[in-house]
Design a protein around this motif. Sequence first.
Motif, PDB file in Angstrom:
ATOM      1  N   SER A   1      -3.965  10.125 -13.547  1.00 14.27           N
ATOM      2  CA  SER A   1      -4.653   8.886 -13.189  1.00 14.27           C
ATOM      3  C   SER A   1      -6.160   8.997 -13.349  1.00 14.27           C
ATOM      4  CB  SER A   1      -4.355   8.532 -11.730  1.00 14.27           C
ATOM      5  OG  SER A   1      -2.969   8.329 -11.526  1.00 14.27           O
TER       6      SER A   1
ATOM      7  N   TYR B 253      -9.693   7.576 -11.522  1.00 14.52           N
ATOM      8  CA  TYR B 253     -10.228   7.025 -10.279  1.00 14.52           C
ATOM      9  C   TYR B 253     -11.727   6.822 -10.415  1.00 14.52           C
ATOM     10  CZ  TYR B 253      -5.903   8.223  -7.854  1.00 14.52           C
ATOM     11  OH  TYR B 253      -4.596   8.289  -7.457  1.00 14.52           O
TER      12      TYR B 253
ATOM     13  N   ARG C 168      -7.743   4.105  -7.622  1.00 13.77           N
ATOM     14  CA  ARG C 168      -7.074   4.290  -8.909  1.00 13.77           C
ATOM     15  C   ARG C 168      -7.409   3.119  -9.817  1.00 13.77           C
ATOM     16  NH1 ARG C 168      -2.389   3.405 -11.838  1.00 13.77           N
ATOM     17  NH2 ARG C 168      -1.584   5.266 -12.897  1.00 13.77           N
ATOM     18  N   ILE C 169      -7.887   3.430 -11.023  1.00 17.47           N
ATOM     19  CA  ILE C 169      -8.271   2.423 -12.013  1.00 17.47           C
ATOM     20  C   ILE C 169      -7.137   2.191 -13.009  1.00 17.47           C
ATOM     21  CG2 ILE C 169      -9.947   1.842 -13.810  1.00 17.47           C
ATOM     22  CD1 ILE C 169     -11.132   2.015 -10.961  1.00 17.47           C
ATOM     23  N   CYS C 170      -6.582   3.298 -13.496  1.00 21.44           N
ATOM     24  CA  CYS C 170      -5.503   3.205 -14.483  1.00 21.44           C
ATOM     25  C   CYS C 170      -4.862   4.580 -14.656  1.00 21.44           C
ATOM     26  CB  CYS C 170      -6.037   2.692 -15.823  1.00 21.44           C
ATOM     27  SG  CYS C 170      -7.259   3.753 -16.617  1.00 21.44           S
ATOM     28  N   SER C 171      -3.844   4.638 -15.487  1.00 18.17           N
ATOM     29  CA  SER C 171      -3.214   5.921 -15.811  1.00 18.17           C
ATOM     30  C   SER C 171      -4.014   6.597 -16.933  1.00 18.17           C
ATOM     31  CB  SER C 171      -1.767   5.709 -16.261  1.00 18.17           C
ATOM     32  OG  SER C 171      -1.740   5.116 -17.551  1.00 18.17           O
TER      33      SER C 171
ATOM     34  N   ASN D  61      -2.702   7.568 -19.702  1.00 17.24           N
ATOM     35  CA  ASN D  61      -2.232   6.924 -20.937  1.00 17.24           C
ATOM     36  C   ASN D  61      -2.962   5.609 -21.190  1.00 17.24           C
ATOM     37  OD1 ASN D  61      -0.422   8.960 -21.573  1.00 17.24           O
ATOM     38  ND2 ASN D  61       1.279   7.977 -20.510  1.00 17.24           N
ATOM     39  N   GLU D  62      -3.145   4.800 -20.156  1.00 20.06           N
ATOM     40  CA  GLU D  62      -3.880   3.534 -20.310  1.00 20.06           C
ATOM     41  C   GLU D  62      -5.332   3.801 -20.690  1.00 20.06           C
ATOM     42  OE1 GLU D  62      -1.537   0.680 -17.120  1.00 20.06           O
ATOM     43  OE2 GLU D  62      -2.922   2.225 -16.360  1.00 20.06           O
ATOM     44  N   PHE D  63      -5.934   4.831 -20.082  1.00 21.03           N
ATOM     45  CA  PHE D  63      -7.313   5.217 -20.422  1.00 21.03           C
ATOM     46  C   PHE D  63      -7.411   5.575 -21.910  1.00 21.03           C
ATOM     47  CE2 PHE D  63     -10.592   8.469 -20.945  1.00 21.03           C
ATOM     48  CZ  PHE D  63     -11.697   7.839 -20.390  1.00 21.03           C
TER      49      PHE D  63
ATOM     50  N   GLU E 282      -5.396   4.636 -24.377  1.00 16.49           N
ATOM     51  CA  GLU E 282      -5.194   3.432 -25.198  1.00 16.49           C
ATOM     52  C   GLU E 282      -6.466   2.563 -25.241  1.00 16.49           C
ATOM     53  OE1 GLU E 282      -2.741   2.677 -27.274  1.00 16.49           O
ATOM     54  OE2 GLU E 282      -1.713   4.522 -26.735  1.00 16.49           O
ATOM     55  N   LYS E 283      -7.146   2.435 -24.114  1.00 15.83           N
ATOM     56  CA  LYS E 283      -8.380   1.632 -24.046  1.00 15.83           C
ATOM     57  C   LYS E 283      -9.501   2.244 -24.880  1.00 15.83           C
ATOM     58  CE  LYS E 283      -7.825   0.066 -19.286  1.00 15.83           C
ATOM     59  NZ  LYS E 283      -8.404   0.152 -17.931  1.00 15.83           N
TER      60      LYS E 283
END
Length: 172
Positions: A126, A128, A135-138, A140-142, A144-145
Amino acid sequence: MISKIFRYYAKHISPNSNSIRRLGVRVGGKCRFSKKVCFGSEPYLITIGDNFFCSTNVNFVTHDGSICVVRNALLNGKRFDLVSPIKIGNNVFIGFDTTILRGTSVGNNVIVGAKSLVMGNLESDSVYAGIPAKRICSINEFYEKNKSQMIEITEEYLNKKEDYLKSHFRNS
């Protein structure tokens, strides 16, 4: 006196895993520390896993000085302390000017953004940030962004990094 000199050296001049271990912090392998990292008065209560990177001005605080108010208000001045360990998992990045408070446990594969105040349990995989850190994102999401902005570090890139980056961002 020698202890003070060593603490200053480990904190300001050359904070590396060996000098930080000598302070009492339990440190895993492949860890990097920037300057001005403070491990407080109980560094022996701090455990850091493998592949850790710590930016500048990070503070690890294993105690809570506010107990002095409770001592005076409710305990007739009897001496009590409020102390808890800090545990950092593997593959963790702590951003600039962040404070990690007593009792914090950070999972594996965690990014903590700059100027965050960290307390409690941070789950693995995660990202943070904030005061208090949320928590901002996972991970994996980080990824992808940010993948469109990532630059592969090759030998050529390392040899000509300044020229490459100036050219790359000239039109930005």
